[in-house]
Enzyme design. Sequence first.
Site, PDB file in Angstrom:
ATOM      1  N   GLU A  93       9.777  -3.646  10.191  1.00  0.00           N
ATOM      2  CA  GLU A  93      10.106  -2.348   9.588  1.00  0.00           C
ATOM      3  C   GLU A  93      10.640  -1.375  10.620  1.00  0.00           C
ATOM      4  OE1 GLU A  93       7.238  -0.783   6.835  1.00  0.00           O
ATOM      5  OE2 GLU A  93       8.246   1.167   6.716  1.00  0.00           O
ATOM      6  N   GLU A 105      -0.817  -5.341   8.746  1.00  0.00           N
ATOM      7  CA  GLU A 105       0.037  -4.639   9.709  1.00  0.00           C
ATOM      8  C   GLU A 105      -0.498  -4.810  11.129  1.00  0.00           C
ATOM      9  OE1 GLU A 105       0.602  -0.518   8.730  1.00  0.00           O
ATOM     10  OE2 GLU A 105       1.279  -0.975   6.694  1.00  0.00           O
ATOM     11  N   ASP A 136       0.841  -1.203   0.000  1.00  0.00           N
ATOM     12  CA  ASP A 136       0.000   0.000   0.000  1.00  0.00           C
ATOM     13  C   ASP A 136       0.880   1.259   0.000  1.00  0.00           C
ATOM     14  OD1 ASP A 136       0.851  -0.110   2.618  1.00  0.00           O
ATOM     15  OD2 ASP A 136      -1.156  -0.067   3.511  1.00  0.00           O
ATOM     16  N   SER A 137       2.210   1.065  -0.026  1.00  0.00           N
ATOM     17  CA  SER A 137       3.126   2.180  -0.292  1.00  0.00           C
ATOM     18  C   SER A 137       2.794   2.800  -1.651  1.00  0.00           C
ATOM     19  CB  SER A 137       4.580   1.701  -0.270  1.00  0.00           C
ATOM     20  OG  SER A 137       4.748   0.561  -1.087  1.00  0.00           O
ATOM     21  N   ASP A 173      -0.913  -6.232   0.125  1.00  0.00           N
ATOM     22  CA  ASP A 173      -1.252  -5.594   1.402  1.00  0.00           C
ATOM     23  C   ASP A 173      -2.756  -5.497   1.588  1.00  0.00           C
ATOM     24  OD1 ASP A 173       0.751  -4.805   3.191  1.00  0.00           O
ATOM     25  OD2 ASP A 173       1.347  -3.113   1.932  1.00  0.00           O
ATOM     26  N   LYS A 193      -0.889  -9.438   3.422  1.00  0.00           N
ATOM     27  CA  LYS A 193      -0.097  -8.904   4.536  1.00  0.00           C
ATOM     28  C   LYS A 193      -0.953  -7.969   5.369  1.00  0.00           C
ATOM     29  CE  LYS A 193       3.469  -5.858   3.937  1.00  0.00           C
ATOM     30  NZ  LYS A 193       2.999  -4.642   4.628  1.00  0.00           N
TER      31      LYS A 193
HETATM   32  O1  KIV Z   1       3.604  -1.054   1.591  1.00  0.00           O
HETATM   33  C1  KIV Z   1       4.743  -1.492   1.465  1.00  0.00           C
HETATM   34  O2  KIV Z   1       5.408  -1.282   0.446  1.00  0.00           O
HETATM   35  C2  KIV Z   1       5.301  -2.282   2.557  1.00  0.00           C
HETATM   36  C3  KIV Z   1       6.738  -2.692   2.469  1.00  0.00           C
HETATM   37  C4  KIV Z   1       7.664  -1.586   2.382  1.00  0.00           C
HETATM   38  C5  KIV Z   1       7.111  -3.661   3.513  1.00  0.00           C
HETATM   39  O3  KIV Z   1       4.614  -2.604   3.457  1.00  0.00           O
END
Ligand code: KIV
Length: 282
Positions: free
Chosen positions: A197, A130, A59-60, A98, A128
Amino acid sequence: MTDTASKSGSNEQKRRKVTVPWLIRMKQKGLKIAALTAYDFTMAAIEDSAGLDIILVGDSAGMVISGAPDTLAVTLDEMIFMTRNVRRGVKTALLVTDMPFGSFQISKEKTVEAAIRLMKEGGAEAVKLEGGKQNLEAIRHLTSIGIPVMGHLGLTPQSVHAFGGFKLQGATDKSAERIKEDAIALQEAGVFSIVLEKIPLDLAREVTASVDIPTIGIASGPYCDGQILVAYDMLGLESQYMNLRFVRRYMEGADLIRNAVGRYISDIKNGEFPREDESWHS
Ligand code: KIV
């Protein structure tokens, strides 16, 4: 996958598909895991062909694709769209996506529904989430129905406002203790891997030694079982983070692109593009 990848990073050898059980075996065998983010088909296909073990639709994207100051605004539909595009480019890496902010905090049912959409409509092979203990019920449910889950501890960007910024986590005894407990709890709930992280490198080493599943570090030092970076950062594509200490730049992508675009502009202005042999005669 990395045990057969050539040193140049361009891997022409036949690679076998990376799976969740294989990643766990990689930890047992002491093989390092290489991961990067991708948000579109073209980049995903290039990254996959280089031999990555994991490609994460992070989600970056909210920051590097949309230019937002954080990851909070990314929606489930946007994650599904990007995952579907990345899916078409990935042949051998494990495709993890994510779960965006708001998709797993409301109820166990909504979490499962969102994860299923990411897999069914996006083609993700794992999701994934968080956070630590607060997610255990949802994670247990996901893993019990066969959805592989990757955890994410330390600086969890979806909590940026609670943290007061993208700050180092685990620097106090209390916070380090919580991260260690969360890692054990996530493993017990069935996650197959944990992203660590921006935590101190000695804490990352301790957490890595305390679990049987691989840890994937970002800004957490060399002692994790694998490493991940945001692709735009390591390619030097003028992302918000590319100058930070933990990012090693492997390419000056922004300079390369600017230079190419500049030459294209001057070729047009000088009447040098296109030539006749780049055109059709009637
Ligand atoms: O959203 C993302 O890109 C991430 C990674 C940097 C681990 O969670």
